[in-house]
Design an enzyme around this catalytic site. Structure first.
Site, mmCIF file in Angstrom:
data_model
loop_
_atom_site.group_PDB
_atom_site.id
_atom_site.type_symbol
_atom_site.label_atom_id
_atom_site.label_comp_id
_atom_site.label_asym_id
_atom_site.label_seq_id
_atom_site.Cartn_x
_atom_site.Cartn_y
_atom_site.Cartn_z
ATOM 1 N N ASP A 100 0.875 -1.181 0.000
ATOM 2 C CA ASP A 100 0.000 0.000 0.000
ATOM 3 C C ASP A 100 0.910 1.229 0.000
ATOM 4 O OD1 ASP A 100 -1.811 -2.100 0.557
ATOM 5 O OD2 ASP A 100 -3.139 -0.725 1.621
ATOM 6 N N LYS A 163 -6.718 3.620 -3.533
ATOM 7 C CA LYS A 163 -7.135 3.639 -2.129
ATOM 8 C C LYS A 163 -7.321 5.079 -1.688
ATOM 9 C CE LYS A 163 -5.207 2.334 2.416
ATOM 10 N NZ LYS A 163 -4.117 1.575 3.080
ATOM 11 N N LYS A 197 -10.255 0.746 -2.858
ATOM 12 C CA LYS A 197 -10.159 0.485 -1.418
ATOM 13 C C LYS A 197 -10.550 1.732 -0.652
ATOM 14 C CE LYS A 197 -6.960 -0.882 2.284
ATOM 15 N NZ LYS A 197 -5.628 -1.469 2.612
#
Length: 259
Positions: A100, A163, A197
């Protein structure tokens, strides 16, 4: 929301959950506790998300069915490609499955798109075959155009997920930012290969249901799987378990047709 819809969304949220612990004071005991939570009575999440230094510990404690993710260039999103690559390589060397990565969003907001794009491209090249999620820190980007530009940088570089947030700023995921991000995915040539996300402030099944509905609307039912949808959260699991265990739904398979 009907009880049946609540159960459906709870089961999907669990299957798509990145159970997360990114506290500054995390230690080995905290990660052991997180790994235990991930193997609870309601079922297992998609992944655990931890600091890079805990990847090996988490990987050793978990079954292969639960992936291990860790953060890079986190939480500040510095324009420092060397640092981002070192942290990414540390994650991979420790057995991590997913990275991430925080976009250098401050640089982007200041008018530099080339630097952030080069950093993301370098990290993508360094983790071929692994899942790469790009955190755009949507709550800190002051204009819709910047959110779209941040998304386009990731999409063009070949990331697997966009995300919303680190969860370390004042604004986490919002439906408004999510819609912009999903619209940008939907309009891109890679639309069927990229997921979304939501992270930061997703604490209940009702919160998750908002994003499930947006993904269903903008990317379609096939995107409602762990390969295309994730929730980054630490407290969401408790509400999922409350819904599923109270309704006697724990332990049922999470097949796509069941959602």
């Amino acid at each position: 929301m009907s009880p049946q819809d609540m159960i459906r969304d709870a089961r999907l949220a669990l299957a798509c959950l990145d159970l997360t612990s990114l506290d500054d004071n995390d230690d080995a005991a905290a990660i052991d506790a997180l790994c235990a939570k991930a193997q609870g009575p309601a079922g297992s999440p998609a992944a655990l998300c931890v600091w890079p230094r805990f990847v090996a510990q988490a990987r050793a404690a978990l079954p292969a069915s639960i992936r291990v993710a860790a953060v890079a260039n986190f939480p500040d999103g510095a324009l420092d490609t060397g640092r981002a690559l070192r942290e990414t390589q540390a994650i991979l060397d420790a057995g991590g499955d997913e990275v991430d990565l925080v976009l250098p969003w401050r640089a982007l907001a200041a008018g530099d798109a080339a630097g952030p794009a080069a950093l993301v491209a370098a990290v993508r090249a360094a983790c071929v075959g692994k899942t790469l999620k790009l955190i755009i820190e949507s709550g800190e980007l002051p204009a819709p155009e910047l959110i779209r530009q941040a998304c386009s940088i990731g999409l063009d570089a070949g990331v697997d997920f966009l995300k919303t947030s680190t969860g370390k700023t004042g604004t986490g995921a919002t439906p408004e930012a999510a819609r912009l991000m999903l619209e940008t995915i939907a309009a891109h040539a890679r639309r069927d290969a990229v997921g979304f996300k939501a992270s930061g402030g997703v604490r209940t099944v009702a919160d998750a249901a908002v994003y499930i509905a947006l993904v269903r609307e903008l990317l379609g039912e096939p995107a409602l799987t762990p390969t295309r949808l994730r929730f980054g959260a630490s407290s969401l699991l408790a509400d999922i378990e409350a819904v599923l265990l109270q309704q006697g739904s724990a332990g049922k398979p999470s097949a796509p047709g069941d959602y």
